[in-house]
Scaffold this active site. Structure first.
Site, PDB file in Angstrom:
ATOM      1  N   HIS A  33       0.882  -1.220  -0.010  1.00  0.00           N
ATOM      2  CA  HIS A  33       0.113   0.099  -0.158  1.00  0.00           C
ATOM      3  C   HIS A  33       0.912   1.278   0.089  1.00  0.00           C
ATOM      4  CE1 HIS A  33      -3.382  -2.345   1.920  1.00  0.00           C
ATOM      5  NE2 HIS A  33      -2.431  -3.119   2.304  1.00  0.00           N
ATOM      6  N   TYR A  34       0.236   2.363  -0.285  1.00  0.00           N
ATOM      7  CA  TYR A  34       0.935   3.668   0.296  1.00  0.00           C
ATOM      8  C   TYR A  34      -0.031   4.427   1.002  1.00  0.00           C
ATOM      9  CZ  TYR A  34      -1.690   6.306  -3.318  1.00  0.00           C
ATOM     10  OH  TYR A  34      -2.786   6.886  -4.242  1.00  0.00           O
ATOM     11  N   THR A  35       0.547   5.164   2.047  1.00  0.00           N
ATOM     12  CA  THR A  35      -0.273   5.805   3.145  1.00  0.00           C
ATOM     13  C   THR A  35      -0.945   6.678   2.688  1.00  0.00           C
ATOM     14  OG1 THR A  35       1.634   7.247   3.615  1.00  0.00           O
ATOM     15  CG2 THR A  35       1.548   5.235   4.933  1.00  0.00           C
ATOM     16  N   GLU A  98       2.579  -0.776   4.594  1.00  0.00           N
ATOM     17  CA  GLU A  98       2.286   0.456   4.133  1.00  0.00           C
ATOM     18  C   GLU A  98       3.696   1.086   3.910  1.00  0.00           C
ATOM     19  OE1 GLU A  98      -0.507   2.446   3.662  1.00  0.00           O
ATOM     20  OE2 GLU A  98      -2.182   1.196   4.664  1.00  0.00           O
ATOM     21  N   HIS A 140      -2.502  -2.873  -3.149  1.00  0.00           N
ATOM     22  CA  HIS A 140      -3.856  -2.666  -2.580  1.00  0.00           C
ATOM     23  C   HIS A 140      -4.762  -2.545  -3.976  1.00  0.00           C
ATOM     24  CE1 HIS A 140      -6.343  -0.640   0.481  1.00  0.00           C
ATOM     25  NE2 HIS A 140      -6.775  -1.758   0.182  1.00  0.00           N
ATOM     26  N   ASP A 150      -3.518   2.452  -4.880  1.00  0.00           N
ATOM     27  CA  ASP A 150      -2.225   2.336  -4.329  1.00  0.00           C
ATOM     28  C   ASP A 150      -1.685   0.993  -4.504  1.00  0.00           C
ATOM     29  OD1 ASP A 150      -4.320   1.849  -2.491  1.00  0.00           O
ATOM     30  OD2 ASP A 150      -2.667   1.483  -1.133  1.00  0.00           O
TER      31      ASP A 150
END
Length: 241
Positions: A33-35, A98, A140, A150
């Protein structure tokens, strides 16, 4: 900060947002994922907020620092409603990482080399501990294409795959934008073979997710000749993984 059992320096920042994994399920999926928040600190605070009810197993900062929020043997709340290769609600069978980045909401930018190097090391340690096939190292957006994007089209999936994390089709021409009769129907078939859940009414959602991952030079959702070539190559790799 303490050394991880595999040798990485990992800071423990436990999140209350965790519970037992369902009995009998393997840990066979790794979701990146990215945040999508302005800072890593803000993201970690949210992932540890009991009111938010979200978490991940790890967070990797832009400078390469690694934080563990949930032990791998526990379930973190990172994927939500999700599907991959016939399985759904993937939190029970996955590990979530993340990767700190402001994301499309807060100023999306490339992921620094130090961050990607630390992420690769972390992923390789996780893969050494769990029976996660390369085809199950996913974004994700791959497992929730109707609502997530993401870690996005700037994420270096090719670099990770070169180190043994995930799949990447080598030397496959993807630049041909020529339309293909029946292209979307063929694309939907290949997407399902790779692992996507494809909405018959909106197959372009899964196609965009695929392109963000495996055809980052053009992710407009068109089933052109270049996209179909990449789809064929990834489907072949996924079948062999």
């Amino acid at each position: 900060m303490a050394p991880n059992r595999g040798g990485l320096a990992i800071t423990e920042l436990p999140s209350p947002n965790q519970d037992d994994r369902p009995a009998g399920l393997p840990i066979d999926t790794l979701i990146l994922h990215y945040t999508d928040m302005e800072t890593g600190a803000a993201a970690i605070a949210r992932l540890r907020d009991p009111v938010a009810r979200v978490s991940s197993h790890y967070v990797v900062e832009e400078d390469g620092q690694i934080f563990r929020l949930v032990p791998e043997e526990r379930r973190a709340f990172h994927a939500g409603v999700s599907h991959w290769r016939g399985n759904e609600l993937l939190n029970g069978r996955s590990i979530g990482i993340e990767v700190v980045n402001p994301g499309h909401s807060c100023g999306y930018r490339p992921f620094p080399a130090l961050q990607m190097a630390a992420l690769a090391d972390l992923c390789l340690e996780i893969l050494a501990r769990h029976p996660i096939p390369a085809r199950n190292v996913v974004a994700h957006s791959d497992v929730a294409p109707d609502r997530k994007r993401d870690p996005g089209e700037l994420f270096d999936w090719q670099g990770l795959a070169s180190l043994g994390v995930g799949l990447w089709p080598e030397a496959v021409e993807g630049g041909d934008l020529s339309p293909v009769p029946g292209g979307m129907e063929r694309a939907a078939e290949l997407l399902r073979r790779i692992g996507y859940q494809v909405d018959p009414a909106r197959p372009e959602l899964a196609l965009v997710a695929f392109q963000r991952h495996w055809r980052q030079e053009d992710w407009g959702g068109r089933a052109d000749a270049g996209t179909l070539a990449r789809l064929e190559a990834v489907a072949a790799l996924a079948g062999a993984a």
